[in-house]
Design a protein around this motif. Structure first.
Motif, PDB file in Angstrom:
ATOM      1  N   PHE A   3       0.851  -1.189   0.000  1.00 27.76           N
ATOM      2  CA  PHE A   3       0.000   0.000   0.000  1.00 27.76           C
ATOM      3  C   PHE A   3       0.885   1.236   0.000  1.00 27.76           C
ATOM      4  O   PHE A   3       2.034   1.207   0.432  1.00 27.76           O
ATOM      5  N   SER A   4       0.329   2.316  -0.527  1.00 25.07           N
ATOM      6  CA  SER A   4       1.033   3.589  -0.556  1.00 25.07           C
ATOM      7  C   SER A   4       0.437   4.537   0.460  1.00 25.07           C
ATOM      8  O   SER A   4      -0.753   4.464   0.770  1.00 25.07           O
ATOM      9  N   VAL A   5       1.261   5.426   0.972  1.00 24.03           N
ATOM     10  CA  VAL A   5       0.781   6.517   1.816  1.00 24.03           C
ATOM     11  C   VAL A   5       1.004   7.819   1.061  1.00 24.03           C
ATOM     12  O   VAL A   5       2.118   8.087   0.598  1.00 24.03           O
ATOM     13  N   ILE A   6      -0.061   8.577   0.902  1.00 27.74           N
ATOM     14  CA  ILE A   6       0.048   9.913   0.316  1.00 27.74           C
ATOM     15  C   ILE A   6      -0.223  10.914   1.434  1.00 27.74           C
ATOM     16  O   ILE A   6      -1.218  10.799   2.162  1.00 27.74           O
ATOM     17  N   ILE A   7       0.661  11.883   1.560  1.00 25.74           N
ATOM     18  CA  ILE A   7       0.597  12.858   2.646  1.00 25.74           C
ATOM     19  C   ILE A   7       0.343  14.246   2.054  1.00 25.74           C
ATOM     20  O   ILE A   7       1.274  14.898   1.573  1.00 25.74           O
ATOM     21  N   PRO A   8      -0.908  14.713   2.039  1.00 21.86           N
ATOM     22  CA  PRO A   8      -1.167  16.080   1.582  1.00 21.86           C
ATOM     23  C   PRO A   8      -0.604  17.063   2.609  1.00 21.86           C
ATOM     24  O   PRO A   8      -0.827  16.913   3.819  1.00 21.86           O
ATOM     25  N   VAL A  33       5.809  12.643  10.026  1.00 25.55           N
ATOM     26  CA  VAL A  33       4.714  11.925   9.362  1.00 25.55           C
ATOM     27  C   VAL A  33       5.287  10.867   8.418  1.00 25.55           C
ATOM     28  O   VAL A  33       4.799   9.731   8.359  1.00 25.55           O
ATOM     29  N   VAL A  34       6.329  11.221   7.680  1.00 26.36           N
ATOM     30  CA  VAL A  34       7.004  10.257   6.801  1.00 26.36           C
ATOM     31  C   VAL A  34       7.506   9.068   7.626  1.00 26.36           C
ATOM     32  O   VAL A  34       7.348   7.907   7.226  1.00 26.36           O
ATOM     33  N   ASP A  35       8.089   9.340   8.785  1.00 28.16           N
ATOM     34  CA  ASP A  35       8.588   8.262   9.649  1.00 28.16           C
ATOM     35  C   ASP A  35       7.468   7.311  10.060  1.00 28.16           C
ATOM     36  O   ASP A  35       7.668   6.092  10.117  1.00 28.16           O
ATOM     37  N   ARG A  36       6.297   7.858  10.360  1.00 26.46           N
ATOM     38  CA  ARG A  36       5.186   6.999  10.765  1.00 26.46           C
ATOM     39  C   ARG A  36       4.755   6.093   9.595  1.00 26.46           C
ATOM     40  O   ARG A  36       4.405   4.938   9.796  1.00 26.46           O
ATOM     41  N   ALA A  37       4.802   6.630   8.386  1.00 25.91           N
ATOM     42  CA  ALA A  37       4.451   5.836   7.204  1.00 25.91           C
ATOM     43  C   ALA A  37       5.471   4.724   6.984  1.00 25.91           C
ATOM     44  O   ALA A  37       5.115   3.594   6.607  1.00 25.91           O
ATOM     45  N   VAL A  38       6.750   5.021   7.213  1.00 29.37           N
ATOM     46  CA  VAL A  38       7.803   4.005   7.097  1.00 29.37           C
ATOM     47  C   VAL A  38       7.557   2.895   8.117  1.00 29.37           C
ATOM     48  O   VAL A  38       7.617   1.702   7.794  1.00 29.37           O
ATOM     49  N   GLU A  39       7.270   3.290   9.356  1.00 29.56           N
ATOM     50  CA  GLU A  39       7.020   2.308  10.410  1.00 29.56           C
ATOM     51  C   GLU A  39       5.808   1.438  10.097  1.00 29.56           C
ATOM     52  O   GLU A  39       5.757   0.269  10.493  1.00 29.56           O
ATOM     53  N   ALA A  40       4.843   2.000   9.374  1.00 28.75           N
ATOM     54  CA  ALA A  40       3.638   1.250   9.023  1.00 28.75           C
ATOM     55  C   ALA A  40       3.879   0.234   7.918  1.00 28.75           C
ATOM     56  O   ALA A  40       3.026  -0.619   7.658  1.00 28.75           O
ATOM     57  N   GLN A  44       5.308   2.718  -0.648  1.00 28.19           N
ATOM     58  CA  GLN A  44       5.571   3.972  -1.362  1.00 28.19           C
ATOM     59  C   GLN A  44       5.024   5.105  -0.501  1.00 28.19           C
ATOM     60  O   GLN A  44       3.920   5.007   0.052  1.00 28.19           O
ATOM     61  N   ILE A  45       5.797   6.172  -0.372  1.00 31.24           N
ATOM     62  CA  ILE A  45       5.366   7.329   0.422  1.00 31.24           C
ATOM     63  C   ILE A  45       5.529   8.569  -0.438  1.00 31.24           C
ATOM     64  O   ILE A  45       6.625   8.848  -0.940  1.00 31.24           O
ATOM     65  N   ASP A  51       3.849  23.672  -2.324  1.00 33.39           N
ATOM     66  CA  ASP A  51       4.746  24.656  -1.744  1.00 33.39           C
ATOM     67  C   ASP A  51       6.195  24.170  -1.766  1.00 33.39           C
ATOM     68  O   ASP A  51       6.498  23.106  -1.231  1.00 33.39           O
ATOM     69  N   ASP A  52       7.066  24.945  -2.391  1.00 34.61           N
ATOM     70  CA  ASP A  52       8.476  24.554  -2.509  1.00 34.61           C
ATOM     71  C   ASP A  52       9.171  24.442  -1.162  1.00 34.61           C
ATOM     72  O   ASP A  52      10.086  23.636  -0.994  1.00 34.61           O
ATOM     73  N   ARG A  53       8.743  25.244  -0.189  1.00 32.12           N
ATOM     74  CA  ARG A  53       9.374  25.190   1.126  1.00 32.12           C
ATOM     75  C   ARG A  53       9.180  23.838   1.792  1.00 32.12           C
ATOM     76  O   ARG A  53      10.082  23.322   2.466  1.00 32.12           O
ATOM     77  N   ILE A  54       8.019  23.256   1.589  1.00 31.91           N
ATOM     78  CA  ILE A  54       7.762  21.915   2.128  1.00 31.91           C
ATOM     79  C   ILE A  54       8.510  20.877   1.308  1.00 31.91           C
ATOM     80  O   ILE A  54       9.153  19.975   1.849  1.00 31.91           O
ATOM     81  N   ALA A  55       8.457  21.012  -0.012  1.00 28.10           N
ATOM     82  CA  ALA A  55       9.115  20.038  -0.896  1.00 28.10           C
ATOM     83  C   ALA A  55      10.602  19.921  -0.600  1.00 28.10           C
ATOM     84  O   ALA A  55      11.177  18.830  -0.661  1.00 28.10           O
ATOM     85  N   GLN A  56      11.236  21.030  -0.254  1.00 29.40           N
ATOM     86  CA  GLN A  56      12.687  21.035  -0.066  1.00 29.40           C
ATOM     87  C   GLN A  56      13.148  20.307   1.185  1.00 29.40           C
ATOM     88  O   GLN A  56      14.319  19.917   1.270  1.00 29.40           O
ATOM     89  N   VAL A  57      12.262  20.092   2.160  1.00 34.14           N
ATOM     90  CA  VAL A  57      12.702  19.459   3.413  1.00 34.14           C
ATOM     91  C   VAL A  57      12.292  17.995   3.535  1.00 34.14           C
ATOM     92  O   VAL A  57      12.713  17.317   4.473  1.00 34.14           O
ATOM     93  N   VAL A  58      11.487  17.505   2.604  1.00 34.32           N
ATOM     94  CA  VAL A  58      10.983  16.127   2.717  1.00 34.32           C
ATOM     95  C   VAL A  58      12.137  15.134   2.657  1.00 34.32           C
ATOM     96  O   VAL A  58      12.991  15.189   1.771  1.00 34.32           O
ATOM     97  N   SER A  59      12.141  14.216   3.612  1.00 33.68           N
ATOM     98  CA  SER A  59      13.236  13.244   3.719  1.00 33.68           C
ATOM     99  C   SER A  59      12.910  11.951   2.991  1.00 33.68           C
ATOM    100  O   SER A  59      11.750  11.622   2.746  1.00 33.68           O
ATOM    101  N   GLN A  60      13.961  11.227   2.626  1.00 33.43           N
ATOM    102  CA  GLN A  60      13.782   9.892   2.048  1.00 33.43           C
ATOM    103  C   GLN A  60      13.264   8.954   3.138  1.00 33.43           C
ATOM    104  O   GLN A  60      13.488   9.192   4.323  1.00 33.43           O
TER     105      GLN A  60
END
Length: 257
Positions: A3-8, A33-40, A44-45, A51-60
């Protein structure tokens, strides 16, 4: 089960601008939030933002899907992601909001598993109401289900309405039996193809009256499976003060994340 997690995640918020970027223990909220999806165990996350400010900080291992700024709801944003990322029609997608850093990973996995085990196009979770004041609180959404766990209705009103207790003591809801009430938790799993179908539906009168999007699915005869959450849901974070108070009050949340 894949399953995939999409985070708006959006930057704008009247009470808490830039909320997904708020620092929690040296890390932006969105990455918790990304970490919680990884733990689940998500295969695919995807963080969906305009917003570019959010896009720039998203972690792998999350990836970013830049979406249009005009969406009226998170569901519309999900529909764009499903299309642009080519997610297959039957694939399960879990919608986890970008301002829920403490969402239990067990609940993410649970709602995906619930959907996978049924033919319904949507699934969600609930939790028992324990505080009698929540029964008449319009900010607490209640849900009533049938014997098979399908949602009959969601409402900001007191459902089920306990006639004898509440007519006799309408000014005192403490006379009601709270064990019959379930609070809806706003986490959803969808079959990817259904998200666009849902967005294509015209908004319904009942969803507009209650200001509850999920009623659109019920209005058009689509089933929503509901199950009691395995882990208690976290307190909502609507203001910077909410976040500060939560971290001061509950050190275990901080250490767990």
């Amino acid at each position: 089960m894949a399953f995939s997690v999409i985070i708006p995640a959006r930057f704008g918020s009247t009470r808490f601008p830039g909320k997904p970027l708020a620092d929690i223990n040296g890390k932006p909220m969105i990455n918790h939030v990304v970490d919680r999806a990884v733990e689940a165990g998500a295969s695919q996350i995807i963080v969906a933002t305009d917003d570019d400010r959010i896009a720039q900080v998203v972690s792998q291992p999350a990836t970013v899907c830049m979406t249009a700024p005009h969406h009226q709801s998170g569901t519309e944003r999900l529909a764009e992601v499903v299309t642009s990322c080519g997610i297959s029609q039957q694939h399960i997608v879990v919608n986890v909001q970008g301002d829920e850093p403490f969402v239990p990973a067990e609940n993410i996995q649970q709602v995906a598993t619930l959907l996978a085990s049924h033919e319904a196009p949507m699934a969600t979770l609930s939790t028992p109401i324990k505080d009698v004041e929540e029964i008449t609180n319009p900010n607490i959404v209640k849900v009533v289900c049938d014997v098979n766990g399908r949602a009959l209705y969601f409402s900001r009103a007191s459902i089920p309405f306990q006639r004898d207790a509440m007519l006799a003591n309408f000014a005192d809801p403490s006379k009601a039996n709270v064990s019959h009430f379930q609070r809806h938790i706003g986490i959803y799993a969808y079959r990817a193809g259904y998200i666009q179908q849902y967005v294509d539906y015209a908004p319904s009168a009942i969803e507009q009256q209650e200001s509850l999007e999920q009623l659109r699915a019920l209005w058009y005869g689509d089933s929503i499976m509901v199950q009691e959450a395995v882990s208690p849901p976290p307190v909502g974070i609507d203001t910077p003060e909410d976040l500060s108070n939560l971290l001061l009050k509950d050190k275990d949340i901080l250490h767990a994340n």
